[in-house]
Design an enzyme around this catalytic site. Structure first.
Site, PDB file in Angstrom:
ATOM      1  N   GLY A  15       3.871 -64.764 -25.373  1.00 45.02           N
ATOM      2  CA  GLY A  15       3.007 -63.841 -26.091  1.00 45.02           C
ATOM      3  C   GLY A  15       2.084 -64.590 -27.020  1.00 45.02           C
ATOM      4  N   GLY A  32      -0.669 -63.799 -30.561  1.00 42.33           N
ATOM      5  CA  GLY A  32      -1.169 -62.849 -31.542  1.00 42.33           C
ATOM      6  C   GLY A  32      -2.136 -63.505 -32.493  1.00 42.33           C
ATOM      7  N   GLY A  46      -0.532 -66.999 -33.886  1.00 40.42           N
ATOM      8  CA  GLY A  46      -0.249 -68.116 -32.991  1.00 40.42           C
ATOM      9  C   GLY A  46       0.227 -67.655 -31.629  1.00 40.42           C
ATOM     10  N   THR A  47       0.812 -68.568 -30.891  1.00 36.96           N
ATOM     11  CA  THR A  47       1.280 -68.313 -29.529  1.00 36.96           C
ATOM     12  C   THR A  47       2.735 -68.725 -29.424  1.00 36.96           C
ATOM     13  OG1 THR A  47      -0.937 -68.753 -28.668  1.00 36.96           O
ATOM     14  CG2 THR A  47       0.874 -68.822 -27.081  1.00 36.96           C
ATOM     15  N   VAL A  48       3.508 -67.950 -28.646  1.00 35.64           N
ATOM     16  CA  VAL A  48       4.902 -68.274 -28.391  1.00 35.64           C
ATOM     17  C   VAL A  48       5.042 -68.633 -26.915  1.00 35.64           C
ATOM     18  CG1 VAL A  48       7.291 -67.504 -28.515  1.00 35.64           C
ATOM     19  CG2 VAL A  48       5.627 -66.666 -30.185  1.00 35.64           C
ATOM     20  N   LYS A  55       7.217 -71.500 -30.923  1.00 35.75           N
ATOM     21  CA  LYS A  55       6.130 -70.798 -31.596  1.00 35.75           C
ATOM     22  C   LYS A  55       5.175 -71.801 -32.218  1.00 35.75           C
ATOM     23  CE  LYS A  55       5.314 -67.125 -35.002  1.00 35.75           C
ATOM     24  NZ  LYS A  55       5.974 -66.110 -35.868  1.00 35.75           N
ATOM     25  N   ASP A  90       9.489 -57.701 -42.809  1.00 35.30           N
ATOM     26  CA  ASP A  90       8.830 -57.147 -41.620  1.00 35.30           C
ATOM     27  C   ASP A  90       9.870 -56.737 -40.580  1.00 35.30           C
ATOM     28  OD1 ASP A  90       6.667 -56.274 -40.147  1.00 35.30           O
ATOM     29  OD2 ASP A  90       6.266 -58.225 -39.230  1.00 35.30           O
TER      30      ASP A  90
END
Length: 731
Positions: A23, A25, A28-30, A44, A138
C-alpha cells in the site's frame, strides 16, 4: 492485496529485498519484503519529499519507538529500522491476518463473545503503551489486524509521548475523524483516556459494522464527535453500558483500560478460551488464505514508462508461476498456530495448488530481457546476502532458486516441478545423479534428517540418515556436498531463536554414510554470537579423500579449509583474500592433486598439506587474477588488464595467453566457465569465448551480467542472477 513494484521502487533496503507493494499513502509506502534468512516482513518507508523535513523524520523515529514499545505480542514485532537513512524505513513482522474493517465486511459483525475477547486483548495492548507514557492517537478498525492468536495493533505514525504536543499545532486535529476523541477533535491533549474512547469506537464497529459517529465529511464527523450522542444501534445489550461510558465526552468519566478489560471479561464464560475459537468460520478461512498467499508472491516490477525508458538489457522482474507450498510446510504452519483444522479447510486450496493447471511455458520476460543469444529465461528468486546462486546440475535437470525452488529442463526452461519440501537451497546437494535434502520443519523438537528428493517430481523420500542429537529447525543448517556414498553437512543443537544463530548453540561439521544412515564422524565448529546470520561455510566439495571447504568466521573472514573426508580430521587451512566478492571467494577449483584458491593470486596448493606447488606471476609483479577454474589438466583464470590465461595444472607452465584486452577489476568477480570447445569469461560486453586449445577468440558472446555455470549434456550455459535464470549456447 499485493501490487507490483514500480520501476523506481528500491530493490533493497537494509537486509531486505522488496517483493511487492502492500500500500501507499500520503506519508510513505509499505512493501512486502524478505530477508536472506527467509523472514517475510512488512517494510514501511517515508516518501522522499517528506524525508527532508526534520519534523517528519522525528515523527518516523517516534513511530519506530512506539512499535518497539508495544512489542511482538500485541503488535507487529520490529525486526529492524533505520530512521536516519536517506529513505527512512521500518521492517516489522508481516501480520498474517486481515484488518478488522475488512474482516467485518467479509464475515459480518462479530458475535458478542468475540467482541469482548477482542476488547480485552486490545486493552492489554493499550495498557502496555500507556505504561511507557505513549498514546496511540489513531486507533481505528484498519489499524487492528486479526490473527488466529489475537489482534495486533499497528501504525504508530502519530503516536507520541503523553503530554508531548510539539509535533501538532495548537488547535489542530491529527488522526481519523470517525474515531477521534472529543479532546483530540479540538486539538487538545490526547491522553490514555482518548485511546479508550477510540477503542470503544472500534468495538462498536466490530459489533455492528458501523462506527459510533457515522460517515461523511471530516467537518461533520468532528462536530458529531464533539457534540452528538453516539449511534449504538445494533450493539449487544450486554455491551451497551460499558461502551456508553467509554464514549463519554468528558475524559474523566471513561473507565481505564484495566477497568474496561475487567468488565469485558465478566461477560465471558471462559476467559482462557483461544481467540480463534471465538471467530466465525468464514473469518478463520480468510486468515488461513492469507497465511498461504504470502508464500505465492514473487518479485514483479513494472517496466520503465516509455517516456523514461533508456536502453537497458537487464532482465525485468516479470511475473513467474507462483510456487506451490508443500504439504509438509502446510501442516507445519497449520499445526503451529491456533488455526488447527481451519488452515486445512477454506485456505488449503491456496497451498495445495489452487491455480490454473494450464501454466504457460516459460518465455523471455518482456522487451527488456536480454535477447541476442538467449535460449530461455524464467523468474527465480535468490537473496544472496547469505546464500550464493549456485544451481544443482544433474543430467536433464537444473535446480535453481532460493525462495520457490524450481527444477527446469536445461534445454527449454520448461518447469519440471517447483518448491519442494526443502525451503532453502543451502539444505540441498547433489552427487550429480541424486538429490539430497536436509529437511526443514517448524517443529521445535524434530531431529535433523537427510533424505533423497525425487528428481522427477521434487517429492522428498524417506530419510537416509537421522541425527537425533541435532535439530532440524535451526537456521544455520547446511547440506554442503555429497558423493556416491556420503553426505557432508553442518548441524546444531541448542535453543532456536527467531532468526540467525544463538551463542548457546553447539555446531558441528559431519559426514554420514548414505547406505547405513550412520554418522561417520563429527567435528565441532566455532560458536556464532547471538543474532549472527553468517553461515559457517560458503561452499564444499569432495575430491578423492579430501573434503575441501570455504569456511567463514563470524566476522566474515573466509578461509580455505581441508579435512580428511573419511575421518573428518582437519588437515590444514589458510586465509583467503577478503577483497574478493562473495561469489568469487566461494568458488572452488579442485582437481586430484591441487586446490587453486580464489585469493587474487594464481597458485596451486597441494591437497595433502596445503603447501604451494607452483605460482604464476602473470605479466607483471603483483598482477591480480579472478577466481580460477580447472578442467582436464588445465587451469584457466582472467588476469586484470590482460585477459584469460591457460596453464598446465601440473606445473603452472602457460598453454596459451589471450591477446591483450581491457579487463577491469569488475571482470574478476567470477571464474571462467569451461565448456566443450570454448572457455567463457566475463567482459564488459557480456562474455568472451576462447578456444580451449589455442585461446583464439570467437565472436563476442552477448549475455547479461550474471553468474554462469556449464550444463554440458544439454549444451547450455546457465546464467543465474538474483531474480532470474537464463540459458545461452554452450559450445
Amino acid at each position: 492485496m499485493f501490487s507490483p513494484l514500480t520501476h523506481d521502487d528500491p530493490h533493497r533496503l537494509g537486509a531486505y529485498r522488496l517483493i511487492a507493494r502492500l500500500g501507499s499513502g500520503g506519508m510513505g509506502t509499505v512493501y512486502l519484503a524478505r530477508s536472506a534468512t527467509g523472514r517475510t516482513a512488512a517494510l514501511k518507508t517515508m516518501h522522499a519529499r517528506l524525508a527532508t523535513d526534520p519534523a517528519f523524520r522525528t515523527r518516523f523515529r517516534l513511530e519506530v519507538d512506539a512499535a518497539r514499545v508495544i512489542g511482538p505480542v500485541h503488535g507487529a514485532q520490529v525486526f529492524d529500522a533505520d530512521p536516519l537513512a536517506e529513505t527512512p524505513w521500518l521492517a516489522t513482522e508481516y501480520v498474517l491476518g486481515p484488518p478488522l474493517d475488512d474482516a467485518v465486511t467479509l464475515a459480518g459483525p462479530l458475535p458478542e463473545p468475540a467482541v469482548r475477547a477482542l476488547g480485552g486483548l486490545l486493552c492489554a495492548a493499550l495498557a502496555q503503551l500507556h505504561a511507557s507514557d505513549v498514546v496511540h492517537r489513531d486507533l481505528k478498525p484498519s489499524n487492528i489486524m486479526l490473527t488466529a492468536d489475537g489482534p495486533k495493533v499497528i501504525d504508530f505514525g502519530i503516536a507520541r509521548a503523553i503530554g508531548d504536543d510539539h509535533l501538532t499545532r495548537t488547535g489542530s486535529a491529527a488522526g481519523t475523524p470517525a474515531f477521534m476523541s472529543p479532546e483530540q477533535a479540538t486539538g487538545q491533549e490526547h491522553t490514555s483516556a482518548g485511546d479508550v474512547f477510540a477503542l470503544a469506537g472500534v468495538l462498536v464497529h466490530a459489533a455492528t459494522g458501523h462506527g459510533p459517529f457515522g460517515t461523511g465529511q471530516p467537518a461533520d464527523l468532528l462536530y458529531r464527535v464533539r457534540y452528538a450522542d453516539p449511534d449504538l444501534i445494533g450493539v449487544p445489550p450486554g455491551l451497551l453500558p460499558v461502551l456508553t461510558r467509554c464514549l463519554a465526552k468528558n475524559p474523566a468519566d471513561r473507565p481505564t483500560t484495566t477497568g474496561l478489560a475487567a468488565e469485558l471479561a465478566a461477560g465471558l464464560e471462559d476467559v482462557h478460551r483461544p481467540f480463534a475459537d471465538r471467530l466465525p468460520e468464514l473469518l478463520l478461512g480468510e486468515i488461513a488464505r492469507l497465511v498461504g498467499s504470502v508464500w505465492h508472491v514473487r518479485p514483479y516490477r513494472l517496466p520503465v514508462p516509455p517516456e523514461h525508458a533508456l536502453a537497458d538489457t537487464r532482465p525485468s522482474d516479470a511475473a513467474a508461476t507462483p510456487p506451490v507450498m508443500s504439504r509438509r510446510k502446510l501442516l507445519a504452519i497449520g499445526g503451529s498456530s491456533a488455526l488447527g483444522a481451519a488452515a486445512l479447510g477454506a485456505g488449503a486450496w491456496a497451498w495445495l495448488g489452487g491455480r490454473d493447471s494450464a501454466d504457460p511455458k516459460p518465455k523471455p520476460t518482456g522487451s527488456q530481457a536480454p535477447k541476442w543469444d538467449l535460449f530461455w529465461q524464467v523468474r527465480t528468486s535468490y537473496d544472496n546476502a547469505r546464500i550464493l546462486p549456485q544451481p544443482l546440475v544433474l543430467d536433464g535437470l537444473v535446480i535453481v532458486g532460493e525462495y520457490g525452488v524450481q527444477a527446469l529442463d536445461p534445454r527449454t526452461g520448461e518447469p519440471k516441478w517447483d518448491d519442494p519440501d526443502v525451503y532453502f537451497m543451502r539444505r540441498t546437494a547433489t552427487d550429480g545423479k541424486r538429490i539430497y535434502a536436509a529437511d526443514y520443519t517448524l517443529d521445535e523438537n524434530e531431529p535433523l534428517t537427510v533424505a533423497t528428493v525425487d528428481a522427477a517430481t521434487g517429492t522428498i523420500g524417506d530419510p537416509v540418515a537421522e541425527f537425533k542429537d541435532l535439530r532440524a529447525i535451526l537456521d544455520g543448517t547446511q547440506l554442503l556436498c555429497a558423493t556416491d556414498d556420503t553426505v557432508y553437512l553442518t548441524g546444531g543443537r541448542g535453543p532456536h531463536p527467531k532468526s540467525g544463530f544463538s551463542a548457546e548453540q553447539s555446531w558441528f561439521l559431519l559426514g554420514a554414510d548414505i547406505r547405513s544412515g550412520k554418522k561417520l564422524w563429527q567435528v565441532p565448529l566455532p560458536a556464532r554470537p547471538d543474532k549472527s546470520e553468517r553461515l559457517h561455510f560458503l561452499s564444499g566439495r569432495v575430491e578423492g579423500e579430501y573434503l575441501v571447504l570455504v569456511q567463514q568466521s563470524a566476522d566474515g573472514e573466509p578461509r580455505l579449509v581441508v579435512h580428511n573426508a573419511t575421518t573428518g580430521e582437519a588437515l590444514w587451512d589458510r586465509p583467503l583474500d577478503n577483497d574478493q566478492p562473495l561469489f568469487g571467494q566461494a568458488h572452488l577449483a579442485v582437481d586430484a592433486q591441487h586446490v587453486y584458491p580464489a585469493s587474487g593470486e594464481l597458485a596451486a596448493l597441494r591437497l595433502a598439506d596445503g603447501k604451494e606447488a607452483w605460482r604464476f606471476e602473470g605479466s607483471a609483479s603483483g598482477a591480480r587474477f579472478g577466481p580460477p577454474a580447472v578442467k582436464d589438466g588445465v587451469v584457466y583464470a582472467v588476469e586484470e588488464g590482460r585477459g584469460m590465461v591457460a596453464l598446465d595444472a601440473a606445473d603452472g607452465t602457460p598453454r596459451w595467453v589471450e591477446k591483450k584486452r581491457a579487463v577491469t577489476a569488475d571482470d574478476l568477480d567470477a571464474p571462467p566457465v569451461v565448456g566443450i570447445a570454448y572457455v567463457y569469461s566475463k567482459a564488459a560486453t557480456g562474455l568472451v569465448a576462447a578456444d580451449l586449445r589455442t585461446g583464439a577468440a570467437a565472436r563476442p558472446f552477448k549475455a547479461s551480467g550474471a553468474r554462469y555455470f556449464a550444463h554440458e549434456s544439454a549444451r547450455r550455459l546457465i546464467a543465474v542472477g538474483d531474480s532470474y535464470t537464463a540459458a545461452y549456447p554452450l559450445a
